[in-house]
Write an enzyme that holds these catalytic residues in place. Structure first.
Site, PDB file in Angstrom:
ATOM      1  N   ALA A 105      40.683  27.822  41.634  1.00  0.00           N
ATOM      2  CA  ALA A 105      40.010  26.522  41.593  1.00  0.00           C
ATOM      3  C   ALA A 105      38.794  26.571  42.504  1.00  0.00           C
ATOM      4  O   ALA A 105      38.609  27.520  43.260  1.00  0.00           O
ATOM      5  CB  ALA A 105      40.963  25.423  42.067  1.00  0.00           C
ATOM      6  N   LYS A 106      37.965  25.571  42.447  1.00  0.00           N
ATOM      7  CA  LYS A 106      36.855  25.435  43.399  1.00  0.00           C
ATOM      8  C   LYS A 106      36.424  23.981  43.405  1.00  0.00           C
ATOM      9  O   LYS A 106      36.575  23.272  42.408  1.00  0.00           O
ATOM     10  CB  LYS A 106      35.676  26.315  42.957  1.00  0.00           C
ATOM     11  CG  LYS A 106      34.777  26.702  44.098  1.00  0.00           C
ATOM     12  CD  LYS A 106      35.325  27.913  44.824  1.00  0.00           C
ATOM     13  CE  LYS A 106      34.432  28.360  45.945  1.00  0.00           C
ATOM     14  NZ  LYS A 106      34.888  29.645  46.519  1.00  0.00           N
TER      15      LYS A 106
END
Ligand code: NAD
Length: 415
Positions: free
Chosen positions: A104-105
């Site tokens: 994720a980011k």
């Protein structure tokens, strides 16, 4: 001509890996898209009393191998596409180094250099409240990235804990040690980068002790990489930050340069060094080049001018696929981001494990585990590279994408 975006690069890399792996086209299509992208508007009161609204997002790419994991970036150029690419790279990275996380980011489009600490704290807390439903210790665990720090993580933990009604240290990593952060986390990415550089030097028959090193970017990853390389006996000849760079043939002392930057705001004008432009830093004559700033730094425009024997990607996505080809043709060995900078997420994983088990490991324990993981990941990727007669990036992608695809197949698709 349209500039190659980080997402273009990430999708092209995925295409190359899919082709080499003969990946099921359905799984390839699935992996092109994040599982979830949440866009939020973050309105806060600035210190002058005015209300400002910032756009932020959290992109969750894939969680077949474990909870989503990835940093949060504050930068004026943050876009949903960029964050999506970074989330995808996190998925491959966690798989390459074999830790039980997905990718994720997060990002907020803002200029933290023009905000004071109170404003950044309010931005962080409001952003956390807006993504609260999709994060959590078993769901998605954020960490620092560009222009976010241990303090930023402390505000995230506190905001999350206030909403839950109890202290949840395991909801975020990269925290200060006083609230459950791990020994060694702050330097872990850079330690991993330098261990990779050492392993690459070994297979390239290059003497690591005394090897000349140039580092682009003097933030968390860049400065710590320069420091660790120097401590391990390398000669750091050039470093840079967003203002410019410095070069010194006989080698510089990274600790003194750090002090100089802390006082003046930049590495430039450091005594005894020649000021150089950012472009020149990448083209410096050296054995090992460590890009540790942002994406798209080594492109088809400058790849031919790179003189280093080994490139170790501290940053995420600093090299475009076209530049990869040119470097490979020139015989330059490149340790790719999803391998080389995976020390950060690995130490984050160790922090999470310590939080969940209410333990605190010593620095020696953390660093030893980390070094073993990096050496193993390097050798896994190197062996695939030899077998497939490919470059290191393709080998790392084959390992990462292959492991994720295997997990997806094993889980099956619900419903
Ligand atoms: P940071 O904010 O601490 O530092 C970024 C540095 O880059 C600053 O010194 C800045 O001045 C410099 N910079 C910006 N533009 C530049 C330019 N054009 N030329 C030269 N320098 C420039 O960020 P960080 O945490 O060190 O992250 C750097 C890179 O490493 C990013 O790509 C990030 O995604 C990646 N990364 C970070 C971690 C981590 O643990 N922090 C882990 C893995 C990967």
């Amino acid at each position: 001509m349209k500039e190659q975006s980080a997402l273009d690069t990430a999708l092209e890399q995925l295409r190359i890996a899919a082709e080499k792996l003969n990946l099921d086209p359905g799984i390839h299509e699935m992996l092109k898209h994040p599982k979830r992208s949440l866009i939020v508007s973050i309105s806060i009161k600035m210190d002058n009393g005015e209300i400002s609204t910032f756009t932020g997002c959290r992109v969750q790419h894939n969680d077949a191998r474990g909870p989503f994991k990835g940093g949060i970036r504050y930068h004026p150029n943050v876009t949903l596409d960029e964050v999506t690419a970074l989330a995808m790279w996190m998925t491959w990275k966690c798989a390459v180094v074999d830790i039980p996380y997905g990718g994720a980011k997060g990002g907020v489009c803002c200029n933290p250099k023009k905000m004071n600490l109170n404003e950044i704290e309010r931005l962080t807390r409001r952003y956390t409240s807006l993504i609260l439903d999709v994060i959590g210790p078993y769901r998605d665990v954020p960490a620092p990235d560009v222009y976010t720090y241990a303090q930023t993580m402390a505000w995230i933990m506190d905001t999350y804990s206030q909403f839950k009604g109890y202290s949840v240290s395991e909801c975020v990593t990269g925290k200060p040690i006083s609230i459950g952060g791990s020994e060694g986390r702050a330097e872990a990415t850079s330690l991993g980068v330098v261990v990779c550089a050492r392993e690459a030097a070994k297979v390239r028959d290059l003497k690591f002790n005394g090897a000349t090193v140039a580092v682009q970017g003097y933030g968390n990853v860049g400065w710590n990489a320069a420091k660790i390389a120097y401590d391990m006996g390398c000669k750091v000849v050039a470093v840079s930050d967003s203002v410019g760079g410095i070069y010194c043939q006989k080698g510089l002392n990274p600790y003194d340069v750090y002090e100089h930057k802390s006082k003046t705001g930049s590495v430039v004008n450091y005594k005894g060094c020649k000021n150089i432009k950012n472009e020149e830093l990448l083209e410096t004559k050296c054995d090992i080049l460590i890009p540790a700033a942002l994406e798209n730094q080594i492109t088809k425009a400058n790849a031919d001018k790179i003189k280093a024997k080994i490139v170790v990607e501290g940053a995420n996505g600093p090299t475009t696929p076209e530049a990869d080809k040119i470097l490979d043709e020139k015989g330059i060995m490149l340790a790719p981001d999803i391998l080389a900078n995976s020390g950060g997420v690995t130490a984050s994983y160790y922090e999470w494990v310590q939080n969940l088990t209410r333990e605190h490991w010593t620095l020696e324990e953390v660093n030893q585990k980390l070094e073993n993981k990096m050496v193993k990941a390097f050798s896994d990727v190197y062996n695939i590279m030899r077998k497939e007669e490919s470059d290191m990036r393709t080998a790392a992608l084959m390992l990462g994408v292959g492991r994720v695809a295997e997990a997806i197949k094993t889980l099956g698709l619900w419903p």
